[in-house]
Design a protein around this motif. Structure first.
Motif, PDB file in Angstrom:
ATOM      1  N   GLU A  90       0.818  -1.216   0.000  1.00 16.08           N
ATOM      2  CA  GLU A  90       0.000   0.000   0.000  1.00 16.08           C
ATOM      3  C   GLU A  90       0.854   1.269   0.000  1.00 16.08           C
ATOM      4  O   GLU A  90       0.645   2.171  -0.811  1.00 16.08           O
ATOM      5  CB  GLU A  90      -0.895  -0.033   1.250  1.00 16.08           C
ATOM      6  N   ARG A  91       1.807   1.352   0.913  1.00 13.12           N
ATOM      7  CA  ARG A  91       2.613   2.571   1.069  1.00 13.12           C
ATOM      8  C   ARG A  91       3.572   2.824  -0.096  1.00 13.12           C
ATOM      9  O   ARG A  91       3.861   3.961  -0.423  1.00 13.12           O
ATOM     10  CB  ARG A  91       3.426   2.513   2.353  1.00 13.12           C
ATOM     11  N   TYR A  92       4.085   1.756  -0.687  1.00 10.60           N
ATOM     12  CA  TYR A  92       5.100   1.918  -1.725  1.00 10.60           C
ATOM     13  C   TYR A  92       4.572   1.647  -3.127  1.00 10.60           C
ATOM     14  O   TYR A  92       5.333   1.708  -4.087  1.00 10.60           O
ATOM     15  CB  TYR A  92       6.313   1.026  -1.412  1.00 10.60           C
ATOM     16  N   GLY A  93       3.284   1.332  -3.252  1.00  8.04           N
ATOM     17  CA  GLY A  93       2.681   1.127  -4.567  1.00  8.04           C
ATOM     18  C   GLY A  93       3.252  -0.067  -5.316  1.00  8.04           C
ATOM     19  O   GLY A  93       3.395  -0.020  -6.537  1.00  8.04           O
ATOM     20  N   LEU A  94       3.576  -1.124  -4.586  1.00  6.66           N
ATOM     21  CA  LEU A  94       4.164  -2.309  -5.204  1.00  6.66           C
ATOM     22  C   LEU A  94       3.090  -3.342  -5.512  1.00  6.66           C
ATOM     23  O   LEU A  94       2.048  -3.377  -4.861  1.00  6.66           O
ATOM     24  CB  LEU A  94       5.186  -2.946  -4.252  1.00  6.66           C
ATOM     25  N   ALA A  95       3.391  -4.193  -6.468  1.00 13.34           N
ATOM     26  CA  ALA A  95       2.545  -5.361  -6.698  1.00 13.34           C
ATOM     27  C   ALA A  95       2.701  -6.282  -5.497  1.00 13.34           C
ATOM     28  O   ALA A  95       3.727  -6.273  -4.811  1.00 13.34           O
ATOM     29  CB  ALA A  95       2.965  -6.086  -7.975  1.00 13.34           C
ATOM     30  N   LYS A  96       1.689  -7.093  -5.242  1.00 10.53           N
ATOM     31  CA  LYS A  96       1.726  -7.985  -4.086  1.00 10.53           C
ATOM     32  C   LYS A  96       2.953  -8.887  -4.113  1.00 10.53           C
ATOM     33  O   LYS A  96       3.611  -9.076  -3.085  1.00 10.53           O
ATOM     34  CB  LYS A  96       0.456  -8.833  -4.036  1.00 10.53           C
ATOM     35  N   GLU A  97       3.282  -9.411  -5.277  1.00 10.66           N
ATOM     36  CA  GLU A  97       4.424 -10.320  -5.382  1.00 10.66           C
ATOM     37  C   GLU A  97       5.737  -9.618  -5.034  1.00 10.66           C
ATOM     38  O   GLU A  97       6.605 -10.193  -4.379  1.00 10.66           O
ATOM     39  CB  GLU A  97       4.510 -10.927  -6.789  1.00 10.66           C
ATOM     40  N   GLU A  98       5.888  -8.388  -5.474  1.00 12.93           N
ATOM     41  CA  GLU A  98       7.104  -7.621  -5.188  1.00 12.93           C
ATOM     42  C   GLU A  98       7.197  -7.310  -3.696  1.00 12.93           C
ATOM     43  O   GLU A  98       8.256  -7.429  -3.087  1.00 12.93           O
ATOM     44  CB  GLU A  98       7.143  -6.328  -5.999  1.00 12.93           C
ATOM     45  N   ALA A  99       6.074  -6.925  -3.091  1.00  7.80           N
ATOM     46  CA  ALA A  99       6.058  -6.656  -1.659  1.00  7.80           C
ATOM     47  C   ALA A  99       6.404  -7.924  -0.880  1.00  7.80           C
ATOM     48  O   ALA A  99       7.158  -7.881   0.093  1.00  7.80           O
ATOM     49  CB  ALA A  99       4.697  -6.118  -1.237  1.00  7.80           C
ATOM     50  N   GLU A 100       5.875  -9.063  -1.309  1.00  2.91           N
ATOM     51  CA  GLU A 100       6.195 -10.338  -0.651  1.00  2.91           C
ATOM     52  C   GLU A 100       7.677 -10.660  -0.757  1.00  2.91           C
ATOM     53  O   GLU A 100       8.287 -11.110   0.212  1.00  2.91           O
ATOM     54  CB  GLU A 100       5.372 -11.480  -1.253  1.00  2.91           C
ATOM     55  N   ARG A 101       8.266 -10.410  -1.924  1.00  2.00           N
ATOM     56  CA  ARG A 101       9.700 -10.663  -2.095  1.00  2.00           C
ATOM     57  C   ARG A 101      10.524  -9.785  -1.157  1.00  2.00           C
ATOM     58  O   ARG A 101      11.483 -10.250  -0.541  1.00  2.00           O
ATOM     59  CB  ARG A 101      10.122 -10.434  -3.550  1.00  2.00           C
ATOM     60  N   GLU A 102      10.163  -8.507  -1.069  1.00  5.00           N
ATOM     61  CA  GLU A 102      10.896  -7.592  -0.189  1.00  5.00           C
ATOM     62  C   GLU A 102      10.794  -8.020   1.273  1.00  5.00           C
ATOM     63  O   GLU A 102      11.789  -8.049   1.989  1.00  5.00           O
ATOM     64  CB  GLU A 102      10.351  -6.159  -0.319  1.00  5.00           C
ATOM     65  N   VAL A 103       9.581  -8.340   1.697  1.00  7.07           N
ATOM     66  CA  VAL A 103       9.362  -8.726   3.092  1.00  7.07           C
ATOM     67  C   VAL A 103      10.079 -10.036   3.400  1.00  7.07           C
ATOM     68  O   VAL A 103      10.718 -10.178   4.447  1.00  7.07           O
ATOM     69  CB  VAL A 103       7.850  -8.812   3.393  1.00  7.07           C
ATOM     70  N   ASP A 104      10.011 -10.990   2.493  1.00  2.00           N
ATOM     71  CA  ASP A 104      10.691 -12.267   2.713  1.00  2.00           C
ATOM     72  C   ASP A 104      12.203 -12.101   2.758  1.00  2.00           C
ATOM     73  O   ASP A 104      12.888 -12.718   3.583  1.00  2.00           O
ATOM     74  CB  ASP A 104      10.293 -13.288   1.649  1.00  2.00           C
ATOM     75  N   ALA A 105      12.740 -11.255   1.887  1.00  2.00           N
ATOM     76  CA  ALA A 105      14.190 -10.991   1.895  1.00  2.00           C
ATOM     77  C   ALA A 105      14.589 -10.330   3.216  1.00  2.00           C
ATOM     78  O   ALA A 105      15.609 -10.690   3.818  1.00  2.00           O
ATOM     79  CB  ALA A 105      14.579 -10.125   0.700  1.00  2.00           C
ATOM     80  N   TRP A 106      13.792  -9.397   3.688  1.00  2.00           N
ATOM     81  CA  TRP A 106      14.057  -8.740   4.955  1.00  2.00           C
ATOM     82  C   TRP A 106      14.027  -9.767   6.087  1.00  2.00           C
ATOM     83  O   TRP A 106      14.903  -9.768   6.959  1.00  2.00           O
ATOM     84  CB  TRP A 106      13.017  -7.638   5.191  1.00  2.00           C
ATOM     85  N   GLY A 107      13.042 -10.645   6.072  1.00  2.00           N
ATOM     86  CA  GLY A 107      12.924 -11.674   7.094  1.00  2.00           C
ATOM     87  C   GLY A 107      14.120 -12.618   7.125  1.00  2.00           C
ATOM     88  O   GLY A 107      14.578 -13.011   8.198  1.00  2.00           O
ATOM     89  N   ARG A 108      14.643 -12.944   5.961  1.00  2.00           N
ATOM     90  CA  ARG A 108      15.819 -13.819   5.907  1.00  2.00           C
ATOM     91  C   ARG A 108      17.058 -13.131   6.471  1.00  2.00           C
ATOM     92  O   ARG A 108      17.922 -13.778   7.044  1.00  2.00           O
ATOM     93  CB  ARG A 108      16.075 -14.284   4.475  1.00  2.00           C
ATOM     94  N   ARG A 109      17.166 -11.829   6.299  1.00  2.00           N
ATOM     95  CA  ARG A 109      18.330 -11.094   6.806  1.00  2.00           C
ATOM     96  C   ARG A 109      18.296 -10.942   8.324  1.00  2.00           C
ATOM     97  O   ARG A 109      19.309 -10.673   8.937  1.00  2.00           O
ATOM     98  CB  ARG A 109      18.402  -9.704   6.178  1.00  2.00           C
ATOM     99  N   HIS A 110      17.119 -11.066   8.908  1.00  2.00           N
ATOM    100  CA  HIS A 110      17.003 -10.832  10.347  1.00  2.00           C
ATOM    101  C   HIS A 110      16.538 -12.085  10.998  1.00  2.00           C
ATOM    102  O   HIS A 110      16.476 -12.390  12.039  1.00  2.00           O
ATOM    103  CB  HIS A 110      16.059  -9.682  10.637  1.00  2.00           C
TER     104      HIS A 110
END
Length: 65
Positions: free
Chosen positions: A45-65
């Motif tokens: 919602e905040r960054y205007g991303l497609a759902k798949e792109e937002a999922e990739r970003e969140v999953d990548a963030w989760g793997r780093r932490h």
């Protein structure tokens, strides 16, 4: 780290989420409490991303932490 662990450590990790996605408010981060689906939705919602792109970003963030 899996999402159960992220939810359990959300108070420590929310600052890192805020660094990654500065457009998210503190209240939003508190309300989602580390729930992946809610984080994906807000990032989308905040960054205007497609759902798949937002999922990739969140999953990548989760793997780093």
């Amino acid at each position: 780290m899996n999402w159960d662990q992220i939810e359990g450590k959300w108070k420590q990790l929310r600052g890192k989420a805020k660094e990654q996605w500065g457009k998210l408010t503190d209240d939003e981060l508190d309300q989602m409490a580390g729930k992946r689906d809610q984080l994906v939705g807000k990032v989308q919602e905040r960054y205007g991303l497609a759902k798949e792109e937002a999922e990739r970003e969140v999953d990548a963030w989760g793997r780093r932490h």
